[in-house]
Design an enzyme around this catalytic site. Structure first.
Site, PDB file in Angstrom:
ATOM      1  N   LYS A   1      -4.114  -5.454   6.666  1.00  0.00           N
ATOM      2  CA  LYS A   1      -3.045  -4.731   6.052  1.00  0.00           C
ATOM      3  C   LYS A   1      -1.529  -4.304   6.039  1.00  0.00           C
ATOM      4  O   LYS A   1      -1.320  -3.525   7.337  1.00  0.00           O
ATOM      5  CB  LYS A   1      -3.233  -3.283   4.836  1.00  0.00           C
ATOM      6  CG  LYS A   1      -2.483  -3.671   3.645  1.00  0.00           C
ATOM      7  CD  LYS A   1      -2.912  -2.432   2.702  1.00  0.00           C
ATOM      8  CE  LYS A   1      -2.781  -2.702   1.937  1.00  0.00           C
ATOM      9  NZ  LYS A   1      -3.440  -1.254   0.689  1.00  0.00           N
TER      10      LYS A   1
ATOM     11  N   ASP B   1      -8.870   0.663  -5.322  1.00  0.00           N
ATOM     12  CA  ASP B   1      -8.126   1.308  -4.664  1.00  0.00           C
ATOM     13  C   ASP B   1      -7.861   2.576  -4.139  1.00  0.00           C
ATOM     14  O   ASP B   1      -7.440   3.435  -5.005  1.00  0.00           O
ATOM     15  CB  ASP B   1      -6.317   1.048  -5.591  1.00  0.00           C
ATOM     16  CG  ASP B   1      -4.942   1.035  -4.815  1.00  0.00           C
ATOM     17  OD1 ASP B   1      -5.301   1.036  -3.352  1.00  0.00           O
ATOM     18  OD2 ASP B   1      -4.063   0.849  -5.634  1.00  0.00           O
TER      19      ASP B   1
ATOM     20  N   THR C   1       1.576  -5.889   1.725  1.00  0.00           N
ATOM     21  CA  THR C   1       1.593  -4.977   1.151  1.00  0.00           C
ATOM     22  C   THR C   1       3.078  -5.077   1.105  1.00  0.00           C
ATOM     23  O   THR C   1       3.586  -5.671   1.654  1.00  0.00           O
ATOM     24  CB  THR C   1       0.634  -3.494   1.465  1.00  0.00           C
ATOM     25  OG1 THR C   1       0.900  -2.775   0.169  1.00  0.00           O
ATOM     26  CG2 THR C   1       0.857  -3.461   2.792  1.00  0.00           C
TER      27      THR C   1
ATOM     28  N   PHE D   1       3.370  -4.890  -6.440  1.00  0.00           N
ATOM     29  CA  PHE D   1       3.118  -3.280  -6.518  1.00  0.00           C
ATOM     30  C   PHE D   1       3.907  -3.508  -7.757  1.00  0.00           C
ATOM     31  O   PHE D   1       5.048  -3.318  -8.403  1.00  0.00           O
ATOM     32  CB  PHE D   1       3.854  -2.834  -5.602  1.00  0.00           C
ATOM     33  CG  PHE D   1       3.406  -2.210  -4.364  1.00  0.00           C
ATOM     34  CD1 PHE D   1       2.154  -2.808  -4.056  1.00  0.00           C
ATOM     35  CD2 PHE D   1       3.230  -0.714  -3.784  1.00  0.00           C
ATOM     36  CE1 PHE D   1       1.326  -2.662  -3.184  1.00  0.00           C
ATOM     37  CE2 PHE D   1       2.085  -0.413  -2.578  1.00  0.00           C
ATOM     38  CZ  PHE D   1       1.683  -0.881  -2.226  1.00  0.00           C
TER      39      PHE D   1
ATOM     40  N   GLU E   1      -4.588  -0.535   7.174  1.00  0.00           N
ATOM     41  CA  GLU E   1      -3.140  -0.784   7.036  1.00  0.00           C
ATOM     42  C   GLU E   1      -2.831  -0.425   8.599  1.00  0.00           C
ATOM     43  O   GLU E   1      -3.413   0.814   9.050  1.00  0.00           O
ATOM     44  CB  GLU E   1      -2.428   0.819   6.677  1.00  0.00           C
ATOM     45  CG  GLU E   1      -1.210  -0.387   6.381  1.00  0.00           C
ATOM     46  CD  GLU E   1      -0.501   0.285   4.751  1.00  0.00           C
ATOM     47  OE1 GLU E   1       0.993   0.178   4.741  1.00  0.00           O
ATOM     48  OE2 GLU E   1      -1.283  -0.180   4.059  1.00  0.00           O
TER      49      GLU E   1
END
Length: 336
Positions: free
Chosen positions: A136, A18, A160, A182, A100
């Site tokens: 994303k 990440d 996400t 998350f 993203e």
């Protein structure tokens, strides 16, 4: 010889890095990598990547023409910058990279689709197959609808900013490739809301991902679960066996330095025995459940706002750098 936690984790879970830091990815050797606007902004500010930034800016300037102002060029460049980092990352990892779309488009299905197509085209122009890209998108209802359409076109998506079961079920029904719940941000919200400390299996973020994982496996959904946003390695240990886990380099190093038994906590076979109610999620139900879930409502809003601010900061950084490049060019010409 005893194995590290990371070595054991790799046997039961796909480990993803990440970060947007290419050097860190080279060190930890993950299967896949994920980025987001905050990570790309941080990486773009590192001296090691100034050449990537400069090349993208000059290309954007060329595309828009000499008449374009620095702000317009910066706005154009940030889309290309995420792809530029993605291309570098794909030269290292054997699997996929998540790139993203603009978080400011999170409530606009059509604009999300357009930007996703643009990202895929940029990778295709560089000779990179769409199979290696995950688009994303924030887990809003419009974002999920965009992802559903993209998946039908053979473009894989990573949903996400996911905090609630209603988001997870809607994503699975849309047949998205994977979701990123998350963990750490859920923990943050509960600690602030209750004033309590949470550890191990009591961690609300761990409990949320466990619930989603068991729901998916119980009902045979193909969508994979990738736990994200960890605050400590204890959360990671509690989710050992999850389909994928995307982990910051610092925590990957911690896992690789510690030798201890790592029991599998999430297992599809165990999920089969759970008594779970199957939900039907349409837009109305989604919005009603989202409004009732204070944590999911707060964290989704906060996450979109945070990523949007990161993009604005990145655009400012790029505009400033472009001005510096212009000034340097003028000085060089003047010196001749």
């Amino acid at each position: 010889m005893a194995q590290t936690l990371l070595e054991q984790l790799r046997k039961i879970t796909t480990v993803v890095a990440d970060t947007g830091d290419i050097q860190a990815i080279e060190q930890v050797k993950p299967q896949d990598a994920t980025t987001n606007p905050s990570l790309i902004t941080a990486a773009a500010g590192m001296p090691a990547y100034s050449q990537i930034v400069d090349d993208v800016l000059l290309e954007a300037k060329k595309n828009l023409g000499d008449g374009a102002d620095d702000k317009a060029v910066a706005k154009e460049a940030f889309k290309h910058l995420a792809v530029a980092f993605g291309k570098k990352i794909l030269a290292i990892v054997p699997g996929r990279v998540s790139t993203e779309v603009d978080a400011r488009l999170s409530y606009d299905t059509e604009k999300t689709l357009a930007e996703a197509h643009e990202i895929i085209k940029m990778y295709a122009d560089a000779g990179i197959d769409k199979k290696r890209i995950l688009i994303k998108i924030a887990s809003t209802w419009p974002g999920i609808k965009a992802a559903e359409k993209l998946e039908q076109e053979g473009i894989h998506c990573n949903l996400t900013l996911l905090f609630g079961l209603h988001q997870a079920v809607a994503c699975a029904e849309a047949k998205v490739t994977l979701i990123s719940p998350f963990v750490g941000r859920i923990l943050d919200w509960y600690k602030k809301d209750t004033g309590k400390e949470y550890e191990g299996a009591d961690d609300p973020g761990v409990q949320s991902v466990t619930t989603i994982y068991n729901y998916y496996k119980k009902f045979g959904y193909k969508t994979q679960v990738m736990g994200a946003s960890f605050r400590n390695i204890g959360e990671i240990q509690e989710l050992a066996g999850c389909d994928l886990l995307t982990i910051a380099p610092k925590l990957l190093h911690e896992l690789d330095e510690k030798q201890a038994e790592l029991p599998r906590k999430l297992d599809p076979k165990n999920a089969e025995g759970h008594q779970i109610e199957k939900l039907t999620i349409d837009e109305k139900t989604f919005e009603e459940m989202h409004a009732k879930d204070r944590m999911a409502h707060d964290k989704l809003k906060e996450g979109i706002e945070g990523f949007s601010e990161a993009l604005e900061k990145l655009e400012q950084l790029l505009a400033k750098r472009l001005a510096e490049l212009g000034a340097n060019k003028e000085q060089t010409v003047g010196a001749k």
